[in-house]
Structures are given as structure tokens and as C-alpha cells.
Design an enzyme around this catalytic site. Structure first.
Site, PDB file in Angstrom:
ATOM      1  N   SER A  90      13.143   4.690   0.554  1.00 54.17           N
ATOM      2  CA  SER A  90      13.126   3.757   1.688  1.00 54.17           C
ATOM      3  C   SER A  90      12.660   2.362   1.262  1.00 54.17           C
ATOM      4  O   SER A  90      11.696   2.217   0.509  1.00 54.17           O
ATOM      5  CB  SER A  90      12.192   4.301   2.767  1.00 54.17           C
ATOM      6  OG  SER A  90      12.112   3.377   3.823  1.00 54.17           O
ATOM      7  N   ILE A 114       6.142  -6.514   1.513  1.00 58.10           N
ATOM      8  CA  ILE A 114       7.202  -6.929   2.443  1.00 58.10           C
ATOM      9  C   ILE A 114       6.666  -6.846   3.873  1.00 58.10           C
ATOM     10  O   ILE A 114       6.981  -7.676   4.720  1.00 58.10           O
ATOM     11  CB  ILE A 114       8.459  -6.022   2.301  1.00 58.10           C
ATOM     12  CG1 ILE A 114       8.967  -5.978   0.844  1.00 58.10           C
ATOM     13  CG2 ILE A 114       9.571  -6.456   3.271  1.00 58.10           C
ATOM     14  CD1 ILE A 114       9.475  -7.259   0.282  1.00 58.10           C
ATOM     15  N   ASN A 174      13.790   6.429   7.891  1.00 59.09           N
ATOM     16  CA  ASN A 174      12.348   6.255   7.682  1.00 59.09           C
ATOM     17  C   ASN A 174      11.774   5.521   8.893  1.00 59.09           C
ATOM     18  O   ASN A 174      12.292   4.477   9.285  1.00 59.09           O
ATOM     19  CB  ASN A 174      12.157   5.455   6.385  1.00 59.09           C
ATOM     20  CG  ASN A 174      10.698   5.251   6.018  1.00 59.09           C
ATOM     21  OD1 ASN A 174      10.011   4.423   6.598  1.00 59.09           O
ATOM     22  ND2 ASN A 174      10.231   5.987   5.025  1.00 59.09           N
ATOM     23  N   CYS A 185       0.741   3.243   7.030  1.00 60.01           N
ATOM     24  CA  CYS A 185       0.624   1.985   7.762  1.00 60.01           C
ATOM     25  C   CYS A 185      -0.515   2.119   8.772  1.00 60.01           C
ATOM     26  O   CYS A 185      -0.923   3.232   9.103  1.00 60.01           O
ATOM     27  CB  CYS A 185       1.951   1.615   8.411  1.00 60.01           C
ATOM     28  SG  CYS A 185       2.559   2.841   9.546  1.00 60.01           S
ATOM     29  N   LYS A 202       6.030  11.407   4.707  1.00 59.59           N
ATOM     30  CA  LYS A 202       5.856  10.723   3.413  1.00 59.59           C
ATOM     31  C   LYS A 202       4.387  10.369   3.225  1.00 59.59           C
ATOM     32  O   LYS A 202       3.846   9.526   3.937  1.00 59.59           O
ATOM     33  CB  LYS A 202       6.730   9.474   3.381  1.00 59.59           C
ATOM     34  CG  LYS A 202       6.685   8.750   2.059  1.00 59.59           C
ATOM     35  CD  LYS A 202       7.800   7.741   1.988  1.00 59.59           C
ATOM     36  CE  LYS A 202       7.751   6.929   0.727  1.00 59.59           C
ATOM     37  NZ  LYS A 202       8.848   5.959   0.667  1.00 59.59           N
ATOM     38  N   THR A 250       3.927   3.708  -2.263  1.00 61.56           N
ATOM     39  CA  THR A 250       3.364   2.787  -3.258  1.00 61.56           C
ATOM     40  C   THR A 250       1.831   2.938  -3.321  1.00 61.56           C
ATOM     41  O   THR A 250       1.210   3.471  -2.403  1.00 61.56           O
ATOM     42  CB  THR A 250       3.705   1.333  -2.899  1.00 61.56           C
ATOM     43  OG1 THR A 250       3.277   1.088  -1.561  1.00 61.56           O
ATOM     44  CG2 THR A 250       5.187   1.062  -3.025  1.00 61.56           C
ATOM     45  N   GLY A 265       9.002   7.762  -7.165  1.00 63.04           N
ATOM     46  CA  GLY A 265       7.975   7.089  -7.951  1.00 63.04           C
ATOM     47  C   GLY A 265       8.465   6.948  -9.376  1.00 63.04           C
ATOM     48  O   GLY A 265       8.435   7.896 -10.153  1.00 63.04           O
ATOM     49  N   GLY A 266       9.009   5.762  -9.676  1.00 65.16           N
ATOM     50  CA  GLY A 266       9.418   5.470 -11.049  1.00 65.16           C
ATOM     51  C   GLY A 266      10.573   6.294 -11.577  1.00 65.16           C
ATOM     52  O   GLY A 266      10.608   6.615 -12.770  1.00 65.16           O
ATOM     53  N   GLY A 268      13.988   4.354  -6.325  1.00 62.61           N
ATOM     54  CA  GLY A 268      13.504   3.193  -5.585  1.00 62.61           C
ATOM     55  C   GLY A 268      13.645   1.899  -6.358  1.00 62.61           C
ATOM     56  O   GLY A 268      14.748   1.339  -6.487  1.00 62.61           O
TER      57      GLY A 268
HETATM   58  C1  LIG Z   1      10.345  -3.495  -1.732  1.00 59.26           C
HETATM   59  C2  LIG Z   1       9.896  -2.134  -1.288  1.00 59.26           C
HETATM   60  C3  LIG Z   1       9.965  -1.794   0.070  1.00 59.26           C
HETATM   61  C4  LIG Z   1       9.544  -0.542   0.504  1.00 59.26           C
HETATM   62  N1  LIG Z   1       9.648  -0.223   1.840  1.00 59.26           N
HETATM   63  C5  LIG Z   1       9.292   1.030   2.267  1.00 59.26           C
HETATM   64  C6  LIG Z   1       9.461   1.403   3.641  1.00 59.26           C
HETATM   65  O1  LIG Z   1       9.959   0.643   4.478  1.00 59.26           O
HETATM   66  N2  LIG Z   1       9.040   2.651   4.004  1.00 59.26           N
HETATM   67  C7  LIG Z   1       8.512   3.550   3.099  1.00 59.26           C
HETATM   68  O2  LIG Z   1       8.160   4.666   3.486  1.00 59.26           O
HETATM   69  N3  LIG Z   1       8.400   3.220   1.789  1.00 59.26           N
HETATM   70  C8  LIG Z   1       8.765   1.998   1.359  1.00 59.26           C
HETATM   71  N4  LIG Z   1       8.654   1.673   0.024  1.00 59.26           N
HETATM   72  C9  LIG Z   1       8.155   2.685  -0.940  1.00 59.26           C
HETATM   73  C10 LIG Z   1       9.316   3.373  -1.680  1.00 59.26           C
HETATM   74  O3  LIG Z   1      10.169   4.035  -0.784  1.00 59.26           O
HETATM   75  C11 LIG Z   1       8.783   4.388  -2.741  1.00 59.26           C
HETATM   76  O4  LIG Z   1       8.017   5.371  -2.082  1.00 59.26           O
HETATM   77  C12 LIG Z   1       7.928   3.718  -3.802  1.00 59.26           C
HETATM   78  O5  LIG Z   1       8.409   2.436  -4.125  1.00 59.26           O
HETATM   79  C13 LIG Z   1       7.855   4.560  -5.095  1.00 59.26           C
HETATM   80  O6  LIG Z   1       9.142   4.722  -5.667  1.00 59.26           O
HETATM   81  P1  LIG Z   1       9.719   3.768  -6.838  1.00 59.26           P
HETATM   82  O7  LIG Z   1       8.623   3.652  -7.873  1.00 59.26           O
HETATM   83  O8  LIG Z   1      10.931   4.460  -7.357  1.00 59.26           O
HETATM   84  O9  LIG Z   1      10.027   2.469  -6.214  1.00 59.26           O
HETATM   85  C14 LIG Z   1       9.056   0.419  -0.440  1.00 59.26           C
HETATM   86  C15 LIG Z   1       9.006   0.060  -1.795  1.00 59.26           C
HETATM   87  C16 LIG Z   1       9.420  -1.188  -2.224  1.00 59.26           C
HETATM   88  C17 LIG Z   1       9.378  -1.498  -3.702  1.00 59.26           C
END
Ligand SMILES: Cc1cc2nc3c(=O)[nH]c(=O)nc-3n(C[C@H](O)[C@H](O)[C@H](O)COP(=O)(O)O)c2cc1C
Length: 326
Positions: free
Chosen positions: A21, A71, A111, A153, A188, A216, A266-267, A288
């Protein structure tokens, strides 16, 4: 054909791969760039009841091995999402038919977030009340396949603490959303808790169908020349390659603590990372931050999982779940 299909708490996915997401827009933006048949689902950016502007700029910053973003969950609100995007998904399906495809697009995982338990429940109910059918008559699955609750949140109505960091509030939230929807419910979780056990229990005992891990990790970057925080919001969330080992550990723990299937993120930058998360206990994985530098990553992961399974004697992708030898 190798069997990549999985069942994520009632959501049937043709492959165990989806988008994370907030990193793939609302799923329509990449439609001309990627082969969506490689995706088991498309997870969209977080939606709340009303339009939300998010934080001021700058709101992201690259760091070694990752990204810090704030964001602030910008989004159009539930009514505009349904009104503007559902017709887009139908158009995507028609384009797929025109190209000789079956007209199916992967189910959406929507989401959601909110400032109160009641807001989550209201948004979940809105997503469930109309049956958004797949444009292809042959496909019996609804277009909106599941709800993913982002609990990282603030609970504005009750003191501002994060929903996902108080197991009692989390239990109430999961119960309220469960009552509001029959759609598969994915919760989540945040990785920054000392012990995941009370949180996985709050989800399992109150009717969640699956867990998602990890969101994150709280982070901050300071510009030493100006001595000011780089992000307008001061702090943000860390994602990308550097969080991957944290995700593996969280998934490994959650799989031991709970019977719920896990969607892991996550990564994930390639199929190797996806396989690692599945061995730790995930049933499905999401790509992501990698999408920002290599948008086709998510479409390549499923083929890599197939090749790994075939080379290592796994009859189906689902057999990888929890197969780590400890
Ligand atoms: C720019 C950005 C926006 C995100 N927006 C959301 C969101 O709206 N809702 C949510 O549950 N997670 C959000 N996340 C978290 C990601 O869905 C994911 O859980 C997290 O980035 C870890 O995965 P990754 O390391 O592959 O990015 C966001 C992450 C990034 C980088």
C-alpha cells in the site's frame, strides 16, 4: 502449470505476490507498464472516510538502503475512490480483452485507515455494501477482494496514541471492522512493538482473517548543515532494502504466535527476498519501495518463486510457508 495459487484468509490469489500500500497508487497507474497476470492482488494506497491532504513537503528522503517517508496518508476519501477508480478498473479489464487477455484484473486489497474505531468501521462498510463485480462474467470473485487495516496511525478521538500500539484498542478496532464487513479482513501491524504476541492475539481473537507485516519503522533524518529535520513532518517511516531482516524476524515471530496467514512486506527487491519471507512464515508477499526504482519488480517475483520451487522440490508455492529449517 506450476501451482502458485494461495488462499489468504479467504482471498484467493492466483500468485502469492501483491503491491504494498502507498507504493503503487490505486493500481491503475502502472496498467500499461506491467503484466498484471503475474500479480495475485493489487493493494491500493490507504483510504479514509474524507479526502485527506497528507503532510507538507518535503515528505520523503532517500537514505542508505532505503527511504524515509512522511506522506501522511494523502488520499481522495472513500466516495471519490469508489466513484473515480472503479470505472478505471473496468476500463483496464476491457483493454486486457482487446489485447487478447481474459479481461480479469487481480482482486483489489483496499487499505483503510481512520481517526477513530467508528471511522474504520464506516469505511469498511462502504467498501462492502455494493458488490463490485469483476468485469469478466467468468470471474466469480468480487473486484474488491479484501480490506487491509493500517493500524499505524493515531487514534485522534481517544488521545492520539497509535491504534496498533495498544492491544486493547486494537482488539476493539478489529472487532468493529469485523462486524462491519464480510470481506476478508487483513490487519497490518507495526513492527516497532517489544513483543508481537498481544497484537497477533488481538487480531486472531476478534475475527481478523490474516495479518500483514511490516509497516514502516519510525525514523528521522537531520540535515547537519542547516541543523533542521529534512522532512517537513520532522519524523517519518523507514522502508526499503534495509528493513528486510526486520520484516523476516517479525514474520517468523507472527507465524509462531498465530495461525492466521501472513502477507509480508519489507524490502522485497526480488524473488529471493520473497522466498525468504515465505520460508519465515508468509503466505504472500508485497513489493513496496522497490517499485519506485524498478517498477517491474512486482511482475518478476512470481516467476522467480516458481523457479525456486521447481529447483528445490516444492510442489506448490504455498508449501514454502514456514519451511525454514530452524
Ligand atoms: C511512500 C510510501 C507510502 C506508504 N503508504 C502506506 C499506506 O497508505 N498505508 C499502509 O498501510 N502502508 C503504507 N506504506 C508502507 C508500505 O506499504 C510497506 O508496509 C512498507 O513500505 C515496507 O515495505 P517496503 O520496504 O517494500 O517498502 C507506505 C510506504 C511508502 C514508502
Amino acid at each position: 502449470m506450476f501451482d502458485l495459487s494461495i488462499d489468504l484468509g479467504g482471498l484467493r490469489m492466483a500468485t502469492p505476490v501483491t503491491t504494498a500500500s502507498g507504493t503503487f497508487g490505486y493500481g491503475t497507474e502502472y496498467a500499461d507498464l506491467l503484466d498484471y497476470t503475474k500479480l495475485g492482488a493489487v493493494t491500493v494506497k490507504g483510504i479514509r472516510r474524507d479526502p485527506w491532504p497528507g503532510n507538507g513537503m518535503p515528505r520523503h528522503c532517500e537514505v542508505p538502503g532505503g527511504l524515509v517517508n512522511a506522506i501522511g496518508l494523502q488520499g481522495p476519501g472513500i466516495a471519490a475512490f469508489l466513484e473515480n477508480y472503479i470505472p478505471h478498473y473496468k476500463m483496464m479489464a476491457e483493454k486486457s480483452v482487446a489485447r487478447g487477455g481474459g479481461g480479469d484484473i487481480p482482486p483489489l486489497i483496499v487499505n483503510i485507515w481512520g481517526g477513530s474505531v467508528e471511522e474504520y468501521a464506516e469505511v469498511a462498510a462502504r467498501l462492502s455494501e455494493s458488490s463490485y463485480a469483476q468485469p469478466s462474467a467468468a470471474n466469480q470473485q468480487p473486484l474488491i477482494g479484501a480490506i487491509e487495516c493500517n493500524v499505524s496511525c493515531p487514534n485522534v478521538k481517544e488521545g492520539g496514541h497509535t491504534f496498533g500500539q495498544d492491544p486493547v484498542v486494537l482488539a476493539r478496532l478489529v472487532k468493529a471492522v469485523r462486524t462491519a464487513t464480510k470481506l476478508p479482513l487483513i490487519v497490518k501491524l507495526a513492527p516497532n512493538v517489544p513483543d508481537l504476541r498481544p497484537y497477533t492475539a488481538a487480531c486472531e481473537e476478534n475475527g481478523a482473517d490474516a495479518l500483514a507485516l511490516i509497516n514502516t519503522i519510525p525514523a528521522m533524518v537531520i540535515d547537519i548543515r542547516t541543523r533542521r529535520p529534512v522532512l517537513a513532518n520532522v519524523t517519518g517511516g523507514l522502508s526499503g532494502r534495509c528493513v528486510h531482516p526486520v520484516a523476516v524476524k517479525c514474520v517468523y515471530d507472527a507465524h509462531r504466535f498465530s495461525k492466521l496467514p501472513i502477507l509480508a512486506m519489507g524490502g522485497v527487491y526480488g524473488w529471493e527476498d520473497a522466498v525468504e519471507l515465505m520460508l519465515a512464515g508468509a503466505s504472500a508477499v508485497a513489493v513496496g519501495t522497490a517499485t519506485f526504482t524498478a517498477p517491474d519488480t512486482v511482475a518478476k517475483v512470481a516467476d522467480g518463486i516458481t523457479a525456486y520451487c521447481e529447483a528445490n522440490g516444492f510442489a506448490a508455492a504455498r508449501d514454502l510457508t514456514g519451511a525454514v529449517c530452524v
